[in-house]
Design an enzyme around this catalytic site. Structure first.
Site, PDB file in Angstrom:
ATOM      1  N   ARG A  99      28.889  17.106   4.041  1.00 36.93           N
ATOM      2  CA  ARG A  99      28.572  17.198   5.478  1.00 36.93           C
ATOM      3  C   ARG A  99      27.980  18.552   5.772  1.00 36.93           C
ATOM      4  O   ARG A  99      28.251  19.521   5.071  1.00 36.93           O
ATOM      5  CB  ARG A  99      29.855  17.049   6.308  1.00 36.93           C
ATOM      6  CG  ARG A  99      30.235  15.611   6.595  1.00 36.93           C
ATOM      7  CD  ARG A  99      31.464  15.554   7.491  1.00 36.93           C
ATOM      8  NE  ARG A  99      32.643  16.012   6.813  1.00 36.93           N
ATOM      9  CZ  ARG A  99      33.448  16.977   7.281  1.00 36.93           C
ATOM     10  NH1 ARG A  99      33.179  17.580   8.427  1.00 36.93           N
ATOM     11  NH2 ARG A  99      34.513  17.343   6.600  1.00 36.93           N
ATOM     12  N   GLU A 111      34.097  -5.474   0.759  1.00 34.03           N
ATOM     13  CA  GLU A 111      35.333  -4.975   1.371  1.00 34.03           C
ATOM     14  C   GLU A 111      35.686  -5.813   2.588  1.00 34.03           C
ATOM     15  O   GLU A 111      36.830  -5.877   3.002  1.00 34.03           O
ATOM     16  CB  GLU A 111      35.076  -3.551   1.860  1.00 34.03           C
ATOM     17  CG  GLU A 111      35.910  -2.492   1.242  1.00 34.03           C
ATOM     18  CD  GLU A 111      35.622  -1.159   1.892  1.00 34.03           C
ATOM     19  OE1 GLU A 111      36.572  -0.541   2.333  1.00 34.03           O
ATOM     20  OE2 GLU A 111      34.450  -0.736   1.976  1.00 34.03           O
ATOM     21  N   ASN A 149      38.710  13.671   2.314  1.00 31.71           N
ATOM     22  CA  ASN A 149      39.197  13.886   3.684  1.00 31.71           C
ATOM     23  C   ASN A 149      40.193  12.828   4.146  1.00 31.71           C
ATOM     24  O   ASN A 149      40.818  12.982   5.199  1.00 31.71           O
ATOM     25  CB  ASN A 149      38.022  14.004   4.656  1.00 31.71           C
ATOM     26  CG  ASN A 149      37.295  15.325   4.468  1.00 31.71           C
ATOM     27  OD1 ASN A 149      37.884  16.385   4.562  1.00 31.71           O
ATOM     28  ND2 ASN A 149      36.006  15.258   4.139  1.00 31.71           N
ATOM     29  N   HIS A 206      37.371  14.939  10.371  1.00 34.71           N
ATOM     30  CA  HIS A 206      36.136  15.706  10.134  1.00 34.71           C
ATOM     31  C   HIS A 206      35.965  16.836  11.161  1.00 34.71           C
ATOM     32  O   HIS A 206      35.455  17.903  10.838  1.00 34.71           O
ATOM     33  CB  HIS A 206      34.919  14.777  10.155  1.00 34.71           C
ATOM     34  CG  HIS A 206      34.808  13.931   8.912  1.00 34.71           C
ATOM     35  ND1 HIS A 206      34.071  12.770   8.856  1.00 34.71           N
ATOM     36  CD2 HIS A 206      35.346  14.078   7.689  1.00 34.71           C
ATOM     37  CE1 HIS A 206      34.166  12.246   7.640  1.00 34.71           C
ATOM     38  NE2 HIS A 206      34.930  13.027   6.915  1.00 34.71           N
ATOM     39  N   ASP A 222      43.306   6.690   0.615  1.00 36.40           N
ATOM     40  CA  ASP A 222      43.394   7.736   1.637  1.00 36.40           C
ATOM     41  C   ASP A 222      44.865   8.102   1.821  1.00 36.40           C
ATOM     42  O   ASP A 222      45.518   7.663   2.761  1.00 36.40           O
ATOM     43  CB  ASP A 222      42.793   7.213   2.948  1.00 36.40           C
ATOM     44  CG  ASP A 222      41.316   6.883   2.801  1.00 36.40           C
ATOM     45  OD1 ASP A 222      40.531   7.808   2.545  1.00 36.40           O
ATOM     46  OD2 ASP A 222      40.948   5.700   2.920  1.00 36.40           O
ATOM     47  N   HIS A 230      39.484   9.460  -1.462  1.00 40.18           N
ATOM     48  CA  HIS A 230      38.498  10.125  -0.598  1.00 40.18           C
ATOM     49  C   HIS A 230      39.105  11.457  -0.143  1.00 40.18           C
ATOM     50  O   HIS A 230      40.199  11.464   0.425  1.00 40.18           O
ATOM     51  CB  HIS A 230      38.193   9.262   0.627  1.00 40.18           C
ATOM     52  CG  HIS A 230      37.580   7.935   0.302  1.00 40.18           C
ATOM     53  ND1 HIS A 230      36.229   7.750   0.181  1.00 40.18           N
ATOM     54  CD2 HIS A 230      38.136   6.724   0.046  1.00 40.18           C
ATOM     55  CE1 HIS A 230      35.966   6.482  -0.113  1.00 40.18           C
ATOM     56  NE2 HIS A 230      37.115   5.823  -0.203  1.00 40.18           N
TER      57      HIS A 230
HETATM   58  P1  5GP Z   1      35.214  12.166   2.916  1.00 42.32           P
HETATM   59  O1  5GP Z   1      34.085  11.464   2.245  1.00 42.32           O
HETATM   60  O2  5GP Z   1      34.830  12.756   4.226  1.00 42.32           O
HETATM   61  O3  5GP Z   1      35.906  13.148   2.021  1.00 42.32           O
HETATM   62  O4  5GP Z   1      36.348  11.063   3.192  1.00 42.32           O
HETATM   63  C1  5GP Z   1      36.344  10.218   4.328  1.00 42.32           C
HETATM   64  C2  5GP Z   1      35.220   9.205   4.233  1.00 42.32           C
HETATM   65  O5  5GP Z   1      35.447   8.326   3.118  1.00 42.32           O
HETATM   66  C3  5GP Z   1      35.127   8.263   5.424  1.00 42.32           C
HETATM   67  O6  5GP Z   1      34.380   8.834   6.461  1.00 42.32           O
HETATM   68  C4  5GP Z   1      34.442   7.034   4.817  1.00 42.32           C
HETATM   69  O7  5GP Z   1      33.054   7.229   4.734  1.00 42.32           O
HETATM   70  C5  5GP Z   1      34.997   7.008   3.409  1.00 42.32           C
HETATM   71  N1  5GP Z   1      36.153   6.095   3.289  1.00 42.32           N
HETATM   72  C6  5GP Z   1      37.462   6.419   3.249  1.00 42.32           C
HETATM   73  N2  5GP Z   1      38.232   5.320   3.110  1.00 42.32           N
HETATM   74  C7  5GP Z   1      37.392   4.275   3.028  1.00 42.32           C
HETATM   75  C8  5GP Z   1      37.574   2.868   2.850  1.00 42.32           C
HETATM   76  O8  5GP Z   1      38.693   2.334   2.751  1.00 42.32           O
HETATM   77  N3  5GP Z   1      36.432   2.117   2.808  1.00 42.32           N
HETATM   78  C9  5GP Z   1      35.188   2.663   2.899  1.00 42.32           C
HETATM   79  N4  5GP Z   1      34.139   1.833   2.835  1.00 42.32           N
HETATM   80  N5  5GP Z   1      34.980   3.970   3.073  1.00 42.32           N
HETATM   81  C10 5GP Z   1      36.073   4.774   3.131  1.00 42.32           C
END
Ligand code: 5GP
Length: 344
Positions: A98, A200, A17, A63, A285, A15
């Site tokens: 976003r 999950e 962020n 964020h 992450d 992911h």
């Molecule tokens: P972004 O999409 O903002 O680049 O990365 C952060 C987002 O990824 C979080 O707000 C969340 O929606 C998602 N995310 C990150 N790690 C996890 C995880 O372990 N499980 C789930 N379900 N979502 C995650």
């Protein structure tokens, strides 16, 4: 260990962020000192354990730090560069578009900027192929999901193959995945590859049942699919019947107390699900969990007593489960073939 850093690797579950490093966070903090954010609010240090809920609080803070196109460009370029420095040759990034009314950032410009970062890294000659999955945050419901799918579809058609799929993520304890089916189905029908976070957390049998019917092209986590951990045999059967690759994040979630079941040896999954299951090692992450893909490989090798050759095979096998076109998969296999003698 230099070996795992030098070994070519595939990262299928990162992911954006969640992958922001300490040094990039420092730069962001300097840009926004008024937010008074401290490091322990953006990362979970080694040895600490957090609940899933606490993990999701961390994303909120990150964020806040990243709310302009300029921030996104820097973050995405840093993340790609750092994965490349760690020996990752193919990276599938995922991120949730976003918007920010104050800065004028829109969901479209957000995705556009991430693609621009991928392009710039390519032009700089970094030895890494990057593809993008657009994430649907399950918390935001079906209407937003529909718009996100449309956005992903537009970019899939208009860019040089950088956008390859759709990811379903976000706090698994909020909302019901079943409500999002129309959007996910639409994505599938227009040719986006689907990677879904499912099972999950415990007691999501009904939801997983519905999501598996689509069926997805890859499953993220699937921690509680198995009947032994509160899932159901019918779910396992469905995964087997549809040949759905199940990407286990073998180690990356050990700091989140809820996901301990994912922390079981690859061969156990292999015997439960058969050869469909690939146990790739993924960071999820990397910034939040303060890790590197090479570290996760090394940790897996020592935890499960796996040889360097076995770890090599694991990394090469992951190529087949990427959403890359066949020509790129072949190129990657060739790269692994060429690099092998230099490491053994
Ligand atoms: P972004 O999409 O903002 O680049 O990365 C952060 C987002 O990824 C979080 O707000 C969340 O929606 C998602 N995310 C990150 N790690 C996890 C995880 O372990 N499980 C789930 N379900 N979502 C995650």
């Amino acid at each position: 260990d230099l070996f795992y850093r030098q070994m070519p690797k595939v990262e299928l579950h990162a992911h954006l962020n969640g992958s922001v490093s300490f040094s990039t966070i420092e730069k962001l903090m300097a840009r926004k000192p008024h937010l008074n954010i401290e490091h322990n609010m953006t990362a979970i240090l080694s040895g600490q354990k957090r609940t899933l809920d606490e993990c999701f609080q961390v994303f909120k803070v990150i964020h806040q730090l990243i709310d302009t196109e300029e921030d996104i460009l820097m973050v995405a370029k840093d993340v790609i560069r750092e994965f490349a420095e760690d020996g990752v040759k193919y990276l599938e990034l995922r991120t949730t578009p976003r918007e920010d009314k104050n800065t004028g950032m829109t969901k479209r410009s957000y995705v556009q900027t991430v693609i621009e970062a991928i392009r710039q890294c390519k032009n700089e000659g970094l030895d890494i192929e990057v593809r993008l999955l657009v994430s649907v945050d399950r918390r935001h419901g079906v209407e937003v999901a529909m718009k996100t799918v449309k956005l992903a579809e537009d970019f899939m058609r208009s860019t040089d193959g950088f956008v390859v799929g759709l990811d379903l993520s976000g706090d698994p304890t909020v909302g019901h995945g079943g409500d999002l089916l129309p959007a996910l189905q639409k994505a599938k029908n227009c040719g986006l590859k689907l990677s879904l976070h499912l099972s999950e957390v415990p007691s999501q049998v009904d939801e997983s049942e519905l999501l598996l019917n689509i069926p997805p092209d890859r499953i993220g986590h699937g921690t509680f699919l198995h009947p032994e951990v509160g899932g159901a045999q019918s779910l396992v059967d469905k995964v087997m019947k549809n040949n759905t690759p199940l990407g286990k994040n073998v180690l990356s979630n050990q700091r989140s107390t809820i996901k301990v079941y994912e922390y079981i040896p690859p061969h156990k999954h292999q015997s439960d699900f058969g050869p469909l299951v690939f146990c790739s090692i993924q960071t999820d992450d990397r910034g939040v969990f303060c890790t590197e893909l090479s570290k996760e490989y090394q940790l897996a090798a020592s935890t499960f007593s796996l040889s360097r050759e076995a770890m090599w095979s694991l990394s090469q096998k992951a190529i087949d489960f990427t959403f890359a076109p066949d020509s790129l998969k072949q190129q990657l296999h060739q790269k692994w073939f060429e690099l092998h003698p230099s490491l053994f």
